[in-house]
Design a protein around this motif. Structure first.
Motif, mmCIF file in Angstrom:
data_model
loop_
_atom_site.group_PDB
_atom_site.id
_atom_site.type_symbol
_atom_site.label_atom_id
_atom_site.label_comp_id
_atom_site.label_asym_id
_atom_site.label_seq_id
_atom_site.Cartn_x
_atom_site.Cartn_y
_atom_site.Cartn_z
ATOM 1 N N ILE A 195 77.334 50.499 50.148
ATOM 2 C CA ILE A 195 78.312 51.583 50.075
ATOM 3 C C ILE A 195 77.598 52.940 49.989
ATOM 4 N N ARG A 196 78.396 53.995 50.113
ATOM 5 C CA ARG A 196 77.922 55.335 49.787
ATOM 6 C C ARG A 196 78.068 55.539 48.280
ATOM 7 N N GLU A 197 77.206 56.365 47.722
ATOM 8 C CA GLU A 197 77.197 56.563 46.268
ATOM 9 C C GLU A 197 78.557 57.018 45.747
ATOM 10 N N GLU A 198 79.251 57.864 46.523
ATOM 11 C CA GLU A 198 80.522 58.402 46.038
ATOM 12 C C GLU A 198 81.637 57.358 45.976
ATOM 13 N N LEU A 199 81.410 56.169 46.552
ATOM 14 C CA LEU A 199 82.416 55.112 46.504
ATOM 15 C C LEU A 199 82.186 54.120 45.364
ATOM 16 N N ARG A 200 81.064 54.231 44.697
ATOM 17 C CA ARG A 200 80.682 53.185 43.738
ATOM 18 C C ARG A 200 81.707 53.007 42.622
ATOM 19 N N ALA A 201 82.156 54.077 42.037
ATOM 20 C CA ALA A 201 83.100 53.958 40.912
ATOM 21 C C ALA A 201 84.372 53.245 41.344
ATOM 22 N N ASP A 202 84.880 53.567 42.537
ATOM 23 C CA ASP A 202 86.097 52.913 43.038
ATOM 24 C C ASP A 202 85.857 51.424 43.254
ATOM 25 N N PHE A 203 84.721 51.073 43.834
ATOM 26 C CA PHE A 203 84.413 49.664 44.069
ATOM 27 C C PHE A 203 84.300 48.902 42.757
ATOM 28 N N GLU A 204 83.614 49.490 41.800
ATOM 29 C CA GLU A 204 83.453 48.807 40.517
ATOM 30 C C GLU A 204 84.797 48.577 39.844
ATOM 31 N N GLU A 205 85.681 49.559 39.933
ATOM 32 C CA GLU A 205 86.998 49.423 39.310
ATOM 33 C C GLU A 205 87.826 48.323 39.972
ATOM 34 N N ILE A 206 87.721 48.211 41.291
ATOM 35 C CA ILE A 206 88.545 47.253 42.026
ATOM 36 C C ILE A 206 87.989 45.836 41.925
ATOM 37 N N PHE A 207 86.651 45.673 41.970
ATOM 38 C CA PHE A 207 86.087 44.341 42.175
ATOM 39 C C PHE A 207 85.379 43.733 40.967
ATOM 40 N N ASN A 208 84.794 44.528 40.090
ATOM 41 C CA ASN A 208 83.954 43.931 39.045
ATOM 42 C C ASN A 208 84.710 42.942 38.164
ATOM 43 N N GLU A 209 85.881 43.344 37.689
ATOM 44 C CA GLU A 209 86.612 42.477 36.763
ATOM 45 C C GLU A 209 87.153 41.237 37.467
ATOM 46 N N LYS A 210 87.717 41.412 38.665
ATOM 47 C CA LYS A 210 88.333 40.260 39.333
ATOM 48 C C LYS A 210 87.301 39.225 39.780
ATOM 49 N N LEU A 211 86.068 39.663 40.017
ATOM 50 C CA LEU A 211 85.035 38.738 40.495
ATOM 51 C C LEU A 211 84.169 38.186 39.373
ATOM 52 N N ALA A 212 84.350 38.684 38.160
ATOM 53 C CA ALA A 212 83.535 38.234 37.028
ATOM 54 C C ALA A 212 83.663 36.724 36.841
ATOM 55 N N GLY A 213 82.527 36.040 36.775
ATOM 56 C CA GLY A 213 82.520 34.592 36.588
ATOM 57 C C GLY A 213 82.731 33.799 37.858
ATOM 58 N N LYS A 214 83.024 34.476 38.965
ATOM 59 C CA LYS A 214 83.276 33.787 40.231
ATOM 60 C C LYS A 214 82.108 33.913 41.199
ATOM 61 N N ILE A 215 81.466 35.086 41.213
ATOM 62 C CA ILE A 215 80.348 35.349 42.102
ATOM 63 C C ILE A 215 79.580 36.535 41.527
ATOM 64 N N GLU A 216 78.258 36.516 41.648
ATOM 65 C CA GLU A 216 77.450 37.640 41.171
ATOM 66 C C GLU A 216 77.716 38.867 42.043
ATOM 67 N N VAL A 217 77.826 40.034 41.432
ATOM 68 C CA VAL A 217 78.170 41.269 42.146
ATOM 69 C C VAL A 217 77.025 42.272 42.014
ATOM 70 N N ASP A 218 76.682 42.893 43.137
ATOM 71 C CA ASP A 218 75.644 43.918 43.143
ATOM 72 C C ASP A 218 76.034 45.002 44.143
ATOM 73 N N TYR A 219 75.385 46.158 44.037
ATOM 74 C CA TYR A 219 75.679 47.288 44.921
ATOM 75 C C TYR A 219 74.373 47.835 45.500
ATOM 76 N N ALA A 220 74.374 48.083 46.802
ATOM 77 C CA ALA A 220 73.260 48.754 47.478
ATOM 78 C C ALA A 220 73.797 50.063 48.050
ATOM 79 N N ILE A 221 73.077 51.138 47.845
ATOM 80 C CA ILE A 221 73.524 52.454 48.288
ATOM 81 C C ILE A 221 72.864 52.787 49.625
ATOM 82 N N GLN A 222 73.692 53.079 50.626
ATOM 83 C CA GLN A 222 73.172 53.517 51.919
ATOM 84 C C GLN A 222 73.096 55.042 51.899
#
Length: 298
Positions: A52-79
């Motif tokens: 993702i772009r850095e300015e999208l990180r907060a939105d992505f974390e809000e949408i995906f971190n909680e729902k994916l917790a315990g289901k799949i490891e989550v990481d972010y790479a900044i382009q």
């Protein structure tokens, strides 16, 4: 070892008019990525890296971190625009990301296992994840990569031209070449791609890449060298893009890699223009109604 899923989500959405990777398409407000993640987990993927772009990180974390917790490891790479650009080239003046090949390179330090890479705004279906997932988990040839191909007739938009990697497949089922065509559309009942010297016909069953690739980590040294060469040649070209099909073509031509082509019989659809949205919403609702997906994904 469970493979990793990289999701290309740093695009600007210029033709869509917004951040389409985070737009809501499912009957409960799901993004298209939600379906890819759901299918990837079912197919045995163990980690997802959102590119993702850095300015999208907060939105992505809000949408995906909680729902994916315990289901799949989550990481972010900044382009970022200057990532892997040789320092001697000076300040990078462009505002548009460098393209999908550069995005994949930006995930280099986040990806220790064989990995698949997909577009954020395309629906690929469970079969595609199963095909690539099984390949990545079982194939031991470090120089053999893979892709899922779809027939070009099933990948067009009614509302304008699309970009597709047009593929040539050899007799043993491996990719011979893939060329990015940036203006493919239907014209007078025929499918063509547009170039500066006119239109060229495409057979409706021509296999095209929808950016569903499977790679071994051995790709990264060549990828880094390729992008450095590209950046040097295009540092002043503010809209030039370094595509994954270009990476694969170079691997094949230099005998540094090969690519198995899987033909998916599953359903594909994606979003390029705003008018594509209701079509995708209807298709996803139908898949829920048919029982392909539960009422609630998460």
């Amino acid at each position: 070892m469970q493979p990793t899923l990289l999701i290309l989500a740093a695009g600007m959405g210029s033709r869509y008019g917004g951040v389409k990777q985070l737009d809501q398409f499912g009957p409960n407000g799901e993004t298209i990525m939600d379906y890819s993640l759901f299918d990837a987990i079912r197919a045995g993927f163990g980690k997802v890296v959102f590119i993702i772009r850095e300015e999208l990180r907060a939105d992505f974390e809000e949408i995906f971190n909680e729902k994916l917790a315990g289901k799949i490891e989550v990481d972010y790479a900044i382009q970022s625009l200057d990532a892997y650009v040789p320092a001697e080239l000076g300040e990078v003046r462009r505002t548009k990301p460098w393209g999908t090949g550069h995005a994949m390179l930006c995930a280099k330090n986040h990806t220790m296992t064989p990995f698949a890479i997909i577009n954020a705004d395309d629906f690929y279906g469970l079969e595609a994840f199963q095909l690539i997932g099984e390949f990545l988990k079982t194939d031991t040839d470090d120089q053999l990569h893979a892709m899922v191909g779809y027939e070009v007739k099933n990948t067009l938009s009614k509302y304008g031209s699309v970009s597709r990697g047009v593929c040539e497949v050899n007799d043993n089922g491996n990719l011979a070449s893939v060329i990015e065509r940036t203006k493919i559309y239907e014209k007078e009942g025929r499918i063509v791609y547009e170039e500066t010297d006119g239109d060229t016909l495409l057979s409706p069953d021509t296999p095209v890449s929808m950016n569903f690739w499977g790679f071994k980590p051995s790709v990264f040294p060549s990828l880094e060298r390729q992008f450095e060469t590209y950046a040097i040649a295009n540092i002043d070209s503010l809209k030039a893009e370094f595509y994954i099909p270009t990476v694969m073509t170079t691997l094949i031509q230099t005998d540094l890699g090969h690519c198995k082509v899987f033909r998916s019989q599953g359903e594909w659809f994606g979003v390029t223009y705003p008018d594509d949205k209701p079509i995708v919403q209807e298709a996803l609702k139908r898949l829920h109604d048919e029982g392909k997906y539960p009422d609630q994904l998460w």
